[in-house]
Design an enzyme around this catalytic site. Structure first.
Site, PDB file in Angstrom:
ATOM      1  N   PRO A 177       0.838  -1.208   0.000  1.00  0.00           N
ATOM      2  CA  PRO A 177       0.000   0.000   0.000  1.00  0.00           C
ATOM      3  C   PRO A 177       0.869   1.252   0.000  1.00  0.00           C
ATOM      4  CG  PRO A 177       0.002  -1.018   2.170  1.00  0.00           C
ATOM      5  CD  PRO A 177       0.736  -1.952   1.267  1.00  0.00           C
ATOM      6  N   VAL A 226       2.019   5.143  -0.060  1.00  0.00           N
ATOM      7  CA  VAL A 226       1.679   6.500   0.361  1.00  0.00           C
ATOM      8  C   VAL A 226       2.813   7.400  -0.110  1.00  0.00           C
ATOM      9  CG1 VAL A 226       1.317   8.075   2.294  1.00  0.00           C
ATOM     10  CG2 VAL A 226       0.353   5.770   2.366  1.00  0.00           C
ATOM     11  N   ASP A 271       5.840   2.151   2.106  1.00  0.00           N
ATOM     12  CA  ASP A 271       4.921   1.039   2.332  1.00  0.00           C
ATOM     13  C   ASP A 271       4.220   1.275   3.669  1.00  0.00           C
ATOM     14  OD1 ASP A 271       3.620  -1.350   2.848  1.00  0.00           O
ATOM     15  OD2 ASP A 271       5.308  -2.618   2.217  1.00  0.00           O
ATOM     16  N   HIS A 272       2.901   1.517   3.619  1.00  0.00           N
ATOM     17  CA  HIS A 272       2.170   1.882   4.825  1.00  0.00           C
ATOM     18  C   HIS A 272       1.987   0.710   5.787  1.00  0.00           C
ATOM     19  CE1 HIS A 272       0.160   4.694   7.249  1.00  0.00           C
ATOM     20  NE2 HIS A 272      -0.503   5.360   6.320  1.00  0.00           N
ATOM     21  N   ARG A 273       2.340  -0.503   5.368  1.00  0.00           N
ATOM     22  CA  ARG A 273       2.325  -1.628   6.302  1.00  0.00           C
ATOM     23  C   ARG A 273       3.475  -1.513   7.298  1.00  0.00           C
ATOM     24  NH1 ARG A 273       2.764  -6.536   2.182  1.00  0.00           N
ATOM     25  NH2 ARG A 273       4.430  -5.116   1.516  1.00  0.00           N
TER      26      ARG A 273
END
Length: 459
Positions: free
Chosen positions: A254, A256, A430-432
């Protein structure tokens, strides 16, 4: 008696399944030495020159430039004992024991970096003196070569499919950028004779051929319909690997992206001072050099950007080192070579490493090992005059910093409008792994270091 061996396309990088043949450095009849470069291939990561592990005489090339070959496929055959056929016929030969007459297996041990697979071949059983005299007879040796090859490798007597012939009876000599140009213009290199030293085909030769005014051989009919005003280029090599990696990253991590605009006038002034210093004499210091140093320093304060998500183990892996990737545009497409342990380097060492890295990449000499296991990447679109972008994270990483063009821009300084050197940064993460707070802190740190390099002494 000749002893034939086949040289298979080997795994030059972990997980390699296929490669494109770019250019042969040998032809049938050439005598080669151990570890001599015989072929240049293009893998999904880079162009690689392959050495031959034996000495002998090349007897046959099985593929031609432009073909895609799977790992393990034989690409040439050679005689590793060309003098064996010339042995004196009068020398008495002792009777062979059953064990000697049975085909003996020999393992072709790969060179370093060739992967772990071993190709097992079988030697041909001994023949009578009459058969030996036939194979040593020069006019007949060529006609029975396929039979000898079958016997050498223990193949069945069923006729094998013939290997792809080399068009025109020769292998065209051209550098990878010229080959790409020829593909783009629909020019058959086999139909050209190079005008450069040694018969090497140049870009000018390709352009002339495209205009219908060059070439000494008849050009084969193109499969592209000129009236369609379209052309199709096969997706291979670096372009194919880049596409797969970008799709994987875009649909699994994901993304951002955050942006920051900064005044880098102090950095540019500091750069001019370094250029005049004795320590940096002859060293190319660019904005990318400062950005590389800033990323390494900022990553220590925000280690999340230098970590990676392990989906299989359901863990976040934090790296206590920085293998800094630098996105580089090359004639073969986009590649991302790494500066190993960049965080342990001084500014001068980084400058030297970046110069060597970019030169090697543009020459197409970057090895697959130099493009693996990165931890964070920088891409510089500013060299193309672009202000900023939203880059896609490289697989196996969690962040990528994008540098825009440095431009003279009106900027408020102490309440007054002045012309300053202004740069836009963007950071995709990576928003994880990286939350908005960590991503913002990292980007702010990089911006502060570029806006005023003296801030580095506080880190």
């Amino acid at each position: 008696m000749p002893t034939y061996k086949q040289f298979p396309l080997s795994d030059t990088a972990e997980g390699l399944t296929e490669a494109d043949i770019l250019n042969w450095h040998v032809k049938p009849g050439d005598e080669v030495k151990v570890n001599q470069i015989v072929v240049e291939i293009e893998t999904a990561k880079a162009a690689v020159e392959l050495p031959i592990p034996w000495a002998g005489v090349i007897t046959e090339l099985h593929v031609e430039p432009g073909q895609t070959v799977e790992v393990g496929t034989p690409i040439l055959t050679m005689d590793v004992d060309p003098g064996g056929a010339a042995a004196p016929a009068a020398t008495p030969t002792p009777a062979a024991s059953p064990a000697e007459e049975a085909p003996a297996e020999e393992e072709m041990k790969p060179l370093v970096g060739y992967g772990s697979k071993a190709v097992v071949t079988k030697r041909r059983a001994r023949k009578s003196p009459e058969a030996t005299s036939v194979t040593s007879d020069t006019p007949k040796a060529t006609s029975v070569r396929s039979d000898l090859t079958k016997a050498t490798f223990g193949q069945s007597p069923v006729p094998a499919a013939p290997a792809a012939p080399v068009k025109g009876g020769y292998v065209p000599l051209a550098k990878p950028p010229v080959r790409k140009l020829a593909k783009d213009l629909g020019v058959d290199l086999h139909a050209l004779t190079g005008t450069a030293a040694g018969g090497v085909i140049t870009r000018e030769d390709v352009h002339l051929a495209a205009n219908g005014s060059a070439g000494t051989l008849p050009v084969e009919q193109s499969t592209v319909d000129p009236s369609s005003r379209e052309r199709r280029v096969p997706v291979k090599g670096v372009r194919k690997a880049t596409a797969a990696a970008m799709v994987q990253s875009a649909y699994t991590a994901p993304h951002v992206t955050e942006f920051l605009t900064i005044d880098v006038t102090p950095m540019m002034e500091f750069r001019e001072k370094l250029k005049k210093s004795r320590e940096f004499a002859g060293v190319k210091v660019t904005p990318l050099t400062f950005a590389a140093k800033a990323v390494c320093l900022a990553a220590k304060r925000t280690p999340d950007v230098n970590a990676v998500w392990d989906e299989a183990a359901q863990e976040i892996v934090y790296k206590d080192y920085v293998h800094l990737g630098i996105a580089a545009a090359t004639p073969r497409g986009l590649i991302v070579p790494k500066v190993r342990d960049a965080d342990a380097m001084s500014l001068k060492e980084l400058a030297v490493a970046l110069t060597q890295l970019t030169e090697t990449a543009r020459e197409g000499k970057t090895s697959p090992a130099d493009m693996a296991n990165g931890t964070i990447t920088i891409t510089n679109v500013g060299v193309f005059g672009v202000d900023t972008g939203t880059p896609i994270i490289n697989p196996g990483e969690s962040a990528i910093l994008c540098l825009g063009a440095i431009k003279d821009t009106p900027w408020v300084v102490d309440g007054e409008i002045k012309v300053r050197k202004v740069l836009q940064l963007s950071l995709s993460f990576d928003h994880r792994v990286v939350d908005g707070q960590q991503g913002s802190e990292f980007l702010a740190d990089v911006g502060a270091l570029l806006a005023d390099p003296a801030v580095a002494i506080t880190y």
